[in-house]
Design a protein around this motif. Structure first.
Motif: not given
Length: 415
Positions: A359, A292, A99, A296
């Motif tokens: 996740p 998102q 990240d 993910w």
């Protein structure tokens, strides 16, 4: 004989002179230290000490793994290459992982480019833009600097809050120690949002306990921009406001709540500001949520179902979920009735990430770091010296093991 005596006498004088200079330096340092207001000497010592220890351990472990087959693992080679691009100094590059490089890219994109592909709130990378400009365009160093400055103030606000809630200096120091012993507390030093988020959260509660609600609102605005879970902190802060007014709900009290607590509206306003930015840049108010989902596979789910599913998802996920269960248990058992706002905050820091679905498992240990009320409980329990020693030893060993995994590029255990 006379010459030997003269040499011995000269040596003694030199030693005496060195001791006198050392004593004078120590006295001056002590005078300067007394001028520094508490708790800064302790906070600075804790900050520097943890930085030195973790850096030395990091360099030793990285050196030991050089040339070992399978280090880094095949799925970590990209991150390894990105680390080398960030800095040739390993004591710097080891604090960047996954990240971190997405935040770095966000600092470099033109403001006019749509941000629809990035599911991250923007405070952290936006702060790095002006800081990076001051540092000659080194935005990576800017991210790391922001994290570490936030870590330093995290310790300060943590001490102040711990002192108020636990009642004395010794307990406040234990609280900070347990904050630094949390399983993934080494991430406070990394180019990630952990230190910034927790610094703002602790500051918000610190000022709320002192009834400085306008400051709480301003801090809370930025808290909501630092992480998606940030605007949920309005709930425990509102409970704290209710507690300060005796939980009364008559018309006169309601007017008092509005007059005193209106700055709490700045927390949801912070998140709405981010949504407005998404709308301005991409034409979609919910670009964050859609990024998102697309990037993910995140969907809002029942957190307790996700928690139960993690126990059978695989050995590594089961271990992560057990950490979450341990945090929930300590919060529920250890916090007192008047500490309801901190219980709600702690539950939110565990359950909101879990509501993201499976996740979240990869980063669950990282997200649990925000649940600082756990450390309030541990600091209170650790008034028993024997228990303090055992808790310190166990947590240090757990964090050490996770830090070694981080350093050997098995970062997916943590992030």
């Amino acid at each position: 004989m006379a010459e030997r005596w003269r040499n011995t006498t000269g040596a003694r004088r030199r030693v005496a002179g060195q001791r006198a200079r050392l004593a004078e330096f120590s006295a001056r340092a002590a005078r300067v230290g007394r001028r520094v207001p508490a708790p800064w000497p302790f906070v600075l010592g804790l900050f520097v000490g943890s930085k030195v220890v973790l850096t030395l351990v990091g360099l030793v472990v990285l050196h030991a793994w050089d040339g070992v087959p399978g280090a880094p693992p095949a799925d970590e080679t990209l991150m390894w290459a990105q680390q080398r691009d960030v800095s040739g100094h390993r004591w710097v590059s080891l604090w960047f992982a996954w990240d971190s490089f997405l935040y770095l890219r966000l600092t470099e994109l033109p403001l006019t480019e749509p941000w629809r592909d990035f599911g991250f709130p923007l405070l952290y990378p936006f702060l790095a833009r002006p800081v990076g400009a001051v540092l000659g365009g080194d935005n990576a160093l800017a991210l790391l600097l922001i994290s570490n400055v936030a870590f330093l103030f995290l310790l300060y606000f943590g001490y102040r809050l711990g002192e108020r809630l636990l009642g004395d200096d010794a307990a406040a120091r234990r609280f900070l120690r347990y904050l630094l012993l949390m399983p993934t507390a080494f991430l406070f030093h990394a180019a990630l949002t952990e230190s910034l988020f927790l610094c703002l959260a602790l500051a918000a509660f610190h000022y709320a306990e002192r009834r400085r609600w306008l400051v709480v609102g301003v801090v809370g605005f930025f808290l909501a921009l630092s992480r998606s879970v940030g605007f949920f902190v309005v709930l425990p802060l509102a409970l704290l406001l209710l507690r300060q007014h005796g939980w009364r709900f008559d018309p006169r009290s309601l007017r008092g709540y509005v007059r005193t607590g209106w700055p709490l509206l700045l927390l949801p306003a912070g998140w709405l500001t981010f949504m407005a930015f998404c709308r301005w840049q991409s034409g979609d108010w919910f670009a964050y949520q859609h990024a998102q989902q697309t990037g993910w596979g995140i969907r809002v789910q029942n957190p307790f179902g996700v928690l139960a599913g993690g126990l059978v998802a695989g050995p590594l996920d089961a271990v992560r979920v057990c950490f979450a269960i341990a945090v929930l248990a300590v919060l529920v058992v250890g916090l007192r009735r008047r500490e309801l706002p901190y219980l709600v905050y702690g539950l939110l820091m565990v359950l909101v990430p879990l509501s993201m679905g499976p996740p979240v498992y990869k980063s669950l240990l990282r997200y649990l770091l925000a649940a600082f009320p756990v450390c309030l409980v541990l600091a209170r329990w650790a008034r028993n010296a024997t228990l303090d020693v055992w808790l310190t030893a166990v947590l240090a060993l757990v964090q050490g093991a996770l830090f070694v995994l981080w350093l050997t590029y098995w970062t997916h255990v943590v992030i």
